[in-house]
Design an enzyme around this catalytic site. Structure first.
Site, PDB file in Angstrom:
ATOM      1  N   ASP A   1      -7.210   6.147  -2.464  1.00  0.00           N
ATOM      2  CA  ASP A   1      -7.010   7.499  -2.383  1.00  0.00           C
ATOM      3  C   ASP A   1      -6.682   8.050  -3.751  1.00  0.00           C
ATOM      4  O   ASP A   1      -7.201   7.560  -4.717  1.00  0.00           O
ATOM      5  CB  ASP A   1      -5.814   7.622  -1.372  1.00  0.00           C
TER       6      ASP A   1
ATOM      7  N   CYS B   1      -4.239   2.257  -3.258  1.00  0.00           N
ATOM      8  CA  CYS B   1      -3.580   3.467  -2.973  1.00  0.00           C
ATOM      9  C   CYS B   1      -2.390   3.343  -3.989  1.00  0.00           C
ATOM     10  O   CYS B   1      -2.122   2.527  -4.864  1.00  0.00           O
ATOM     11  CB  CYS B   1      -3.157   3.698  -1.721  1.00  0.00           C
TER      12      CYS B   1
ATOM     13  N   THR C   1       0.899   2.464  -3.304  1.00  0.00           N
ATOM     14  CA  THR C   1       1.661   1.021  -3.432  1.00  0.00           C
ATOM     15  C   THR C   1       0.761  -0.081  -2.552  1.00  0.00           C
ATOM     16  O   THR C   1       1.190  -1.297  -2.872  1.00  0.00           O
ATOM     17  CB  THR C   1       2.747   1.195  -2.159  1.00  0.00           C
TER      18      THR C   1
ATOM     19  N   HIS D   1      -5.104 -20.017   1.596  1.00  0.00           N
ATOM     20  CA  HIS D   1      -4.515 -20.340   2.632  1.00  0.00           C
ATOM     21  C   HIS D   1      -4.929 -19.190   4.080  1.00  0.00           C
ATOM     22  O   HIS D   1      -5.096 -19.455   5.126  1.00  0.00           O
ATOM     23  CB  HIS D   1      -2.808 -20.127   2.658  1.00  0.00           C
TER      24      HIS D   1
ATOM     25  N   HIS E   1      -5.712 -24.712   7.462  1.00  0.00           N
ATOM     26  CA  HIS E   1      -5.762 -23.162   7.331  1.00  0.00           C
ATOM     27  C   HIS E   1      -6.710 -22.446   8.461  1.00  0.00           C
ATOM     28  O   HIS E   1      -6.772 -21.466   8.565  1.00  0.00           O
ATOM     29  CB  HIS E   1      -5.474 -22.838   5.968  1.00  0.00           C
TER      30      HIS E   1
HETATM   31  C1  RB5 Z   1       0.183   8.784  -1.537  1.00  0.00           C
HETATM   32  O1  RB5 Z   1       1.180   9.679  -1.967  1.00  0.00           O
HETATM   33  C2  RB5 Z   1       0.770   7.617  -1.197  1.00  0.00           C
HETATM   34  O2  RB5 Z   1       1.368   7.848   0.048  1.00  0.00           O
HETATM   35  C3  RB5 Z   1      -0.420   6.431  -0.928  1.00  0.00           C
HETATM   36  O3  RB5 Z   1      -1.285   6.302  -1.962  1.00  0.00           O
HETATM   37  C4  RB5 Z   1       0.104   5.249  -0.543  1.00  0.00           C
HETATM   38  O4  RB5 Z   1       1.001   4.533  -1.523  1.00  0.00           O
HETATM   39  C5  RB5 Z   1       0.251   5.079   0.960  1.00  0.00           C
HETATM   40  O5  RB5 Z   1       0.804   3.751   1.336  1.00  0.00           O
END
Ligand code: RB5
Length: 152
Positions: A8, A65, A67, A98, A133
């Protein structure tokens, strides 16, 4: 290897670095977007990458993304996808040895670029260990099939 990459807006910077890195290493890369910094929705790109993998158009997927969490949650909704959110090389290695992970999820706001590339390198170069596994991955497949059954 044929690798689909998606992000994203929050993962855009790291995606560019990863695409260049993969090309330099001789991989065939499909960049499935996003292609601008405009705010967008991570499930759109997770879906694109997972469909390419399910259709055997690529061998692996990488999703980025902010996180890595949203991408990972979305990707694991797709049958046959084993997405792993990795914060270090150990997690990347174990997710291959695994879990036979076929999608790597990274958080651009969590890991620095150098660490991300190091995680990616380990993930690409570690084989699945198989053996006991294999049984566990097969159990995941069984659960997936059960969960996809319409109510009887
Ligand atoms: C975008 O602000 C953020 O929410 C997205 O990139 C991601 O971290 C969602 O899990």
């Amino acid at each position: 290897m044929r690798i689909a990459v998606g992000s994203d807006h929050a993962g855009l910077r790291l995606k560019s670095v990863i695409v260049e890195f993969l090309k330099r290493k001789g991989h065939e890369v499909r960049d499935l977007g996003t292609h601008s910094e405009e705010s967008t929705h991570y499930p759109i790109f997770a879906k694109e990458v997972c469909l390419a993998l399910q259709n055997s158009e690529v061998d692996r997927g990488v999703l980025i993304c902010g996180t890595g969490i949203g991408m990972c949650i979305t990707a694991n909704k797709f049958e046959g996808i084993r997405a792993a959110l990795c914060l270090n090389e150990y997690m990347a290695r174990m997710s291959r040895l695994h879990n036979d992970s076929n999608v790597l999820c990274l958080g651009d706001r969590v890991v620095g670029q150098e660490l991300a590339l190091s995680i990616l390198d380990v993930w690409l170069n570690t084989p699945f260990e198989g053996g006991r596994h294999e049984v566990r991955v097969k159990l995941i497949r069984d659960i997936e099939k059960e969960a996809c059954q319409p109510d009887g």
